[in-house]
Design a protein around this motif. Structure first.
Motif, PDB file in Angstrom:
ATOM      1  N   VAL A 102       0.830  -1.200   0.000  1.00  0.00           N
ATOM      2  CA  VAL A 102       0.000   0.000   0.000  1.00  0.00           C
ATOM      3  C   VAL A 102       0.869   1.256   0.000  1.00  0.00           C
ATOM      4  O   VAL A 102       1.967   1.274   0.570  1.00  0.00           O
ATOM      5  CB  VAL A 102      -0.949  -0.024   1.208  1.00  0.00           C
ATOM      6  N   THR A 103       0.387   2.311  -0.654  1.00  0.00           N
ATOM      7  CA  THR A 103       1.135   3.569  -0.753  1.00  0.00           C
ATOM      8  C   THR A 103       0.879   4.471   0.445  1.00  0.00           C
ATOM      9  O   THR A 103       1.786   5.142   0.935  1.00  0.00           O
ATOM     10  CB  THR A 103       0.733   4.326  -2.041  1.00  0.00           C
ATOM     11  N   ARG A 104      -0.359   4.500   0.913  1.00  0.00           N
ATOM     12  CA  ARG A 104      -0.718   5.322   2.072  1.00  0.00           C
ATOM     13  C   ARG A 104      -1.867   4.674   2.828  1.00  0.00           C
ATOM     14  O   ARG A 104      -2.672   3.950   2.234  1.00  0.00           O
ATOM     15  CB  ARG A 104      -1.043   6.757   1.663  1.00  0.00           C
ATOM     16  N   ILE A 105      -1.920   4.981   4.127  1.00  0.00           N
ATOM     17  CA  ILE A 105      -2.969   4.443   4.994  1.00  0.00           C
ATOM     18  C   ILE A 105      -3.669   5.617   5.659  1.00  0.00           C
ATOM     19  O   ILE A 105      -3.020   6.478   6.258  1.00  0.00           O
ATOM     20  CB  ILE A 105      -2.377   3.503   6.051  1.00  0.00           C
ATOM     21  N   LEU A 106      -4.984   5.636   5.544  1.00  0.00           N
ATOM     22  CA  LEU A 106      -5.782   6.724   6.089  1.00  0.00           C
ATOM     23  C   LEU A 106      -6.762   6.168   7.118  1.00  0.00           C
ATOM     24  O   LEU A 106      -7.749   5.528   6.750  1.00  0.00           O
ATOM     25  CB  LEU A 106      -6.534   7.426   4.957  1.00  0.00           C
ATOM     26  N   CYS A 137       7.850  -2.678   7.109  1.00  0.00           N
ATOM     27  CA  CYS A 137       8.770  -2.350   6.011  1.00  0.00           C
ATOM     28  C   CYS A 137      10.101  -3.076   6.183  1.00  0.00           C
ATOM     29  O   CYS A 137      10.666  -3.599   5.214  1.00  0.00           O
ATOM     30  CB  CYS A 137       9.003  -0.838   5.946  1.00  0.00           C
ATOM     31  N   GLU A 138      10.605  -3.097   7.405  1.00  0.00           N
ATOM     32  CA  GLU A 138      11.862  -3.803   7.673  1.00  0.00           C
ATOM     33  C   GLU A 138      11.741  -5.282   7.330  1.00  0.00           C
ATOM     34  O   GLU A 138      12.625  -5.873   6.726  1.00  0.00           O
ATOM     35  CB  GLU A 138      12.257  -3.619   9.135  1.00  0.00           C
ATOM     36  N   ALA A 144      10.528   2.055   0.757  1.00  0.00           N
ATOM     37  CA  ALA A 144       9.837   3.319   1.022  1.00  0.00           C
ATOM     38  C   ALA A 144       8.784   3.085   2.083  1.00  0.00           C
ATOM     39  O   ALA A 144       8.111   2.048   2.076  1.00  0.00           O
ATOM     40  CB  ALA A 144       9.202   3.878  -0.249  1.00  0.00           C
ATOM     41  N   LEU A 145       8.620   4.032   2.978  1.00  0.00           N
ATOM     42  CA  LEU A 145       7.593   3.922   4.010  1.00  0.00           C
ATOM     43  C   LEU A 145       6.275   4.471   3.488  1.00  0.00           C
ATOM     44  O   LEU A 145       6.224   5.598   2.979  1.00  0.00           O
ATOM     45  CB  LEU A 145       8.006   4.709   5.261  1.00  0.00           C
TER      46      LEU A 145
END
Length: 243
Positions: A102-106, A137-138, A144-145
């Motif tokens: 996923v690119t962003r979390i809302l 991510c690790e 990218a975070l």
């Protein structure tokens, strides 16, 4: 290979004192010592080979090696708009969403959200979720975070007039499945309700904002399962799982 995220510039050949968290994980948990190798990344693209060169009881120093220009990010620009669920359910959803690219979390508050906090506690919760994002991510190899937004009200977000790209909601009675839709030409926003799903008013509001209800099979999925399953399906149909 163990991977560590450090939000700072990384330079080849630099000897870098490790922050406490990285020291504890590498030395006290994994029992690494001088000469042991791991990977560093800062979210700016690629990653760096690294080696421990000094270890004491109170800290450690790593030497940064060559930059490795790897890219494990999904080609999809994918936003998960997840109504906040209770306890570990939200942690699970965030962790797996990161693993799935996923690119962003809302995080959103909906009519059926059972989690209610004051502003200070929400700030602490966001920091906790940010830690979940970093750990995922690790573990998953991402370079990218994903962006983690602050918590906001679902109604205001839907009525904001912003562009959602291809907006999708999960609807057991939806008119079509994911395979029946054309591949998106731009960003995709996936909206998932909390426990109990979206209210009828919120479903209608999302439709007016351009969201399309899609079927994900005949069974009703729990909130912590729904977003993860849908993200996997999106990657399989349109992302880097596609043939």
């Amino acid at each position: 290979m163990t991977r560590i995220y450090l939000p700072q510039p990384l330079v080849e050949g630099q000897d870098l004192p490790l922050p406490d968290g990285a020291f504890r994980h590498l030395v006290q948990v994994l029992r690494m010592g001088p000469g042991d190798s791991f990977v560093l990344f800062n979210g700016g693209g690629g990653e760096y080979a690294a080696t421990l060169v000094q270890v004491t009881k109170k800290g450690a120093v790593a030497r940064i090696g060559a930059h490795l220009p790897v890219n494990r990010e999904s080609p999809l620009d994918l936003t998960l708009a997840q109504c906040v669920s209770k306890g570990d359910r939200m942690d699970y959803t965030i962790q797996k969403a990161v693993e799935l690219g996923v690119t962003r979390i809302l995080p959103l508050l909906s009519a059926r959200s059972v989690v209610r906090m004051d502003a200070e506690r929400w700030e602490k919760k966001i920091e906790h979720w940010r830690g979940v994002v970093i750990s995922a991510c690790e573990q998953s190899g991402r370079t990218a975070l994903p962006e983690l937004a602050t918590v906001q009200a679902l109604a205001g977000w839907l009525d904001s007039g912003r562009s959602f790209g291809t907006g999708l909601t999960l609807d057991p009675e939806g008119a079509r499945g994911l395979r029946e839709m054309p591949a998106p030409a731009g960003p995709v926003t996936l909206l998932v309700g909390a426990e109990g799903g979206l209210s009828p008013e919120e479903i209608e509001r999302s439709r007016k904002a351009g969201f399309i209800g899609i079927r994900m099979g005949p069974r009703v999925l729990r909130t912590e399962t729904a977003g993860v399953a849908a993200l996997a399906a999106l990657q399989a149909c349109w992302g880097d799982w596609a043939p």
